[in-house]
Motif scaffolding. Sequence first.
Motif, mmCIF file in Angstrom:
data_model
loop_
_atom_site.group_PDB
_atom_site.id
_atom_site.type_symbol
_atom_site.label_atom_id
_atom_site.label_comp_id
_atom_site.label_asym_id
_atom_site.label_seq_id
_atom_site.Cartn_x
_atom_site.Cartn_y
_atom_site.Cartn_z
ATOM 1 N N PHE A 127 0.815 -1.234 -0.156
ATOM 2 C CA PHE A 127 0.007 -0.026 -0.066
ATOM 3 C C PHE A 127 0.914 1.218 -0.037
ATOM 4 O O PHE A 127 0.371 2.276 -0.650
ATOM 5 C CB PHE A 127 -0.969 -0.061 1.223
ATOM 6 C CG PHE A 127 -2.245 -0.724 0.774
ATOM 7 C CD1 PHE A 127 -3.028 -0.389 0.053
ATOM 8 C CD2 PHE A 127 -2.669 -1.818 1.317
ATOM 9 C CE1 PHE A 127 -4.176 -1.221 -0.423
ATOM 10 C CE2 PHE A 127 -3.732 -2.396 1.393
ATOM 11 C CZ PHE A 127 -4.495 -2.064 0.247
ATOM 12 N N LEU B 60 1.624 1.799 -3.609
ATOM 13 C CA LEU B 60 0.763 2.289 -4.322
ATOM 14 C C LEU B 60 0.506 3.858 -4.063
ATOM 15 O O LEU B 60 0.070 4.557 -4.850
ATOM 16 C CB LEU B 60 -0.504 1.598 -4.070
ATOM 17 C CG LEU B 60 -0.740 0.333 -4.502
ATOM 18 C CD1 LEU B 60 -1.929 -0.332 -4.375
ATOM 19 C CD2 LEU B 60 -0.673 0.513 -6.525
ATOM 20 N N MET C 246 -1.128 11.505 -9.842
ATOM 21 C CA MET C 246 -2.427 12.343 -9.938
ATOM 22 C C MET C 246 -2.106 13.857 -10.502
ATOM 23 O O MET C 246 -0.826 14.066 -10.215
ATOM 24 C CB MET C 246 -2.816 12.281 -8.425
ATOM 25 C CG MET C 246 -3.183 11.042 -7.828
ATOM 26 S SD MET C 246 -4.910 10.664 -8.979
ATOM 27 C CE MET C 246 -5.213 9.184 -8.023
ATOM 28 N N ALA D 131 -4.282 10.219 -2.453
ATOM 29 C CA ALA D 131 -3.578 9.120 -2.749
ATOM 30 C C ALA D 131 -2.620 8.959 -1.373
ATOM 31 O O ALA D 131 -2.397 8.025 -0.768
ATOM 32 C CB ALA D 131 -2.809 9.005 -3.844
ATOM 33 N N LYS E 91 -4.825 8.074 2.078
ATOM 34 C CA LYS E 91 -5.348 6.680 2.341
ATOM 35 C C LYS E 91 -4.452 5.595 2.178
ATOM 36 O O LYS E 91 -4.080 4.771 3.204
ATOM 37 C CB LYS E 91 -6.430 6.541 1.365
ATOM 38 C CG LYS E 91 -7.608 7.327 2.004
ATOM 39 C CD LYS E 91 -8.611 7.372 1.078
ATOM 40 C CE LYS E 91 -8.852 8.583 0.320
ATOM 41 N NZ LYS E 91 -9.210 9.735 0.961
ATOM 42 N N CYS E 92 -3.662 5.568 1.019
ATOM 43 C CA CYS E 92 -2.896 4.295 0.986
ATOM 44 C C CYS E 92 -1.713 4.211 1.901
ATOM 45 O O CYS E 92 -1.312 3.074 2.557
ATOM 46 C CB CYS E 92 -2.181 4.124 -0.697
ATOM 47 S SG CYS E 92 -3.616 4.090 -1.673
ATOM 48 N N LEU F 7 -2.931 3.316 5.844
ATOM 49 C CA LEU F 7 -3.268 1.909 5.616
ATOM 50 C C LEU F 7 -2.053 1.075 5.780
ATOM 51 O O LEU F 7 -1.717 0.368 6.737
ATOM 52 C CB LEU F 7 -4.319 1.456 5.081
ATOM 53 C CG LEU F 7 -4.843 0.140 5.191
ATOM 54 C CD1 LEU F 7 -5.893 0.133 6.188
ATOM 55 C CD2 LEU F 7 -5.306 -0.727 4.113
ATOM 56 N N ILE G 238 -10.577 -0.339 4.457
ATOM 57 C CA ILE G 238 -9.938 -1.113 3.771
ATOM 58 C C ILE G 238 -10.429 -1.197 2.266
ATOM 59 O O ILE G 238 -9.508 -1.138 1.313
ATOM 60 C CB ILE G 238 -9.681 -2.574 4.346
ATOM 61 C CG1 ILE G 238 -8.970 -2.551 5.499
ATOM 62 C CG2 ILE G 238 -9.275 -3.606 3.251
ATOM 63 C CD1 ILE G 238 -9.143 -3.829 6.282
ATOM 64 N N ASN H 12 -9.073 1.925 0.455
ATOM 65 C CA ASN H 12 -7.865 1.877 0.173
ATOM 66 C C ASN H 12 -7.693 0.984 -1.292
ATOM 67 O O ASN H 12 -7.013 1.345 -2.183
ATOM 68 C CB ASN H 12 -6.860 1.065 1.072
ATOM 69 C CG ASN H 12 -6.400 2.207 2.036
ATOM 70 O OD1 ASN H 12 -5.490 2.653 1.837
ATOM 71 N ND2 ASN H 12 -6.973 2.403 3.108
ATOM 72 N N PHE H 13 -8.624 -0.166 -1.475
ATOM 73 C CA PHE H 13 -8.667 -0.779 -2.436
ATOM 74 C C PHE H 13 -9.063 0.070 -3.920
ATOM 75 O O PHE H 13 -8.759 0.101 -4.761
ATOM 76 C CB PHE H 13 -9.384 -2.148 -2.524
ATOM 77 C CG PHE H 13 -8.569 -3.047 -1.823
ATOM 78 C CD1 PHE H 13 -7.554 -3.691 -2.591
ATOM 79 C CD2 PHE H 13 -8.484 -3.620 -0.517
ATOM 80 C CE1 PHE H 13 -6.617 -4.898 -2.041
ATOM 81 C CE2 PHE H 13 -7.764 -4.643 -0.063
ATOM 82 C CZ PHE H 13 -6.798 -5.039 -0.701
ATOM 83 N N VAL I 143 -9.127 3.479 -4.104
ATOM 84 C CA VAL I 143 -8.211 4.291 -4.778
ATOM 85 C C VAL I 143 -7.114 3.816 -5.015
ATOM 86 O O VAL I 143 -6.475 4.285 -6.167
ATOM 87 C CB VAL I 143 -7.459 5.293 -3.473
ATOM 88 C CG1 VAL I 143 -6.552 6.318 -3.708
ATOM 89 C CG2 VAL I 143 -8.645 6.068 -2.591
ATOM 90 N N ALA I 144 -6.664 2.669 -4.792
ATOM 91 C CA ALA I 144 -5.344 2.028 -5.448
ATOM 92 C C ALA I 144 -5.838 1.579 -6.865
ATOM 93 O O ALA I 144 -4.906 1.700 -7.809
ATOM 94 C CB ALA I 144 -5.047 0.514 -4.619
#
Lengths: 110, 161
Positions: free
Chosen positions: A15, A18, A26, A35, A38-39, A42, B72, B75-76, B78-79
């Motif tokens: 993550f 990413l 972006m 981006a 969030k990524c 987590l 979660i 995150n997927f 946005v990924a």
Amino acid sequence: MSSIVGLFLGIGIFFNLLGCIGLLRMPDVYNRLQAATKCVTLGTWSILFAHFLHFGFTASGIKALIGIPLLFLTSTVAAHSLARGSYIFGIKLWKKSVKDDYKGKVKVKK
Amino acid sequence: MRYIVFFLICMVVWVAFTFNLSLQYISIGAVFSLITTIFFGKNFVPGWKKFLNPVRYFWAIIYIPIFLWECIKANFDVAYRVIHPRLLINPGIVKVKTKIKTDIGKVILANSITMTPGTLTIDLIGDTLYIHWIYISSKNPAIYSEKIAGRFEKYIKRIFD
């Protein structure tokens, strides 16, 4: 046990990677912040949790566990203040943005 | 009274951080907790006495897994947008009204929104949240308010209001 730790570390690194790709791809600062918050948050939670699983209830493990709620509070507030600060300093939204309800609510510096 | 509670919370966090109960650490922690309490005690959450009610902690425990699951999924989502070759984004800023009254509840709602699918809270004026949304899927305020804030609002109302 060590395979679970490895799994969480792997998820975290994936993550974070990413998040970095998103930061490069972006188009404007607001989408980049999306981006990045969030990524990366987590991913870092996952790494901290893997650290806690590996060390258990010791001084170092508990520090990692406390880091999770602290990161929830600080990274979101940092993203909010960066976004608001860039808006006030007159950084425009991406040219293909569809809507801007925030226009005129704060004084934008020229 | 609220200064004492603030001091105790500082001490608990200190002990958890150092994880050492020797006299040296405890006394240093007491000194620093005292300094923090003198400077920041007056900013402690107003109306903290209602947090003595255990029902609020029950809802908080229910809220945490729901929030993590949404996080979660976010995150997927946005990924997927990040690695898609054509960058599936349609960004803009929308405003959402919230029904939560207390400041601490609004802060937690704004933080939760920032952590979930493609939304980022930019500002909070009165009871209106201004949210940057990476993919605006609907123009109708009623639909997107429910989509962005409605899921968390009902739990946060039970925890903090």
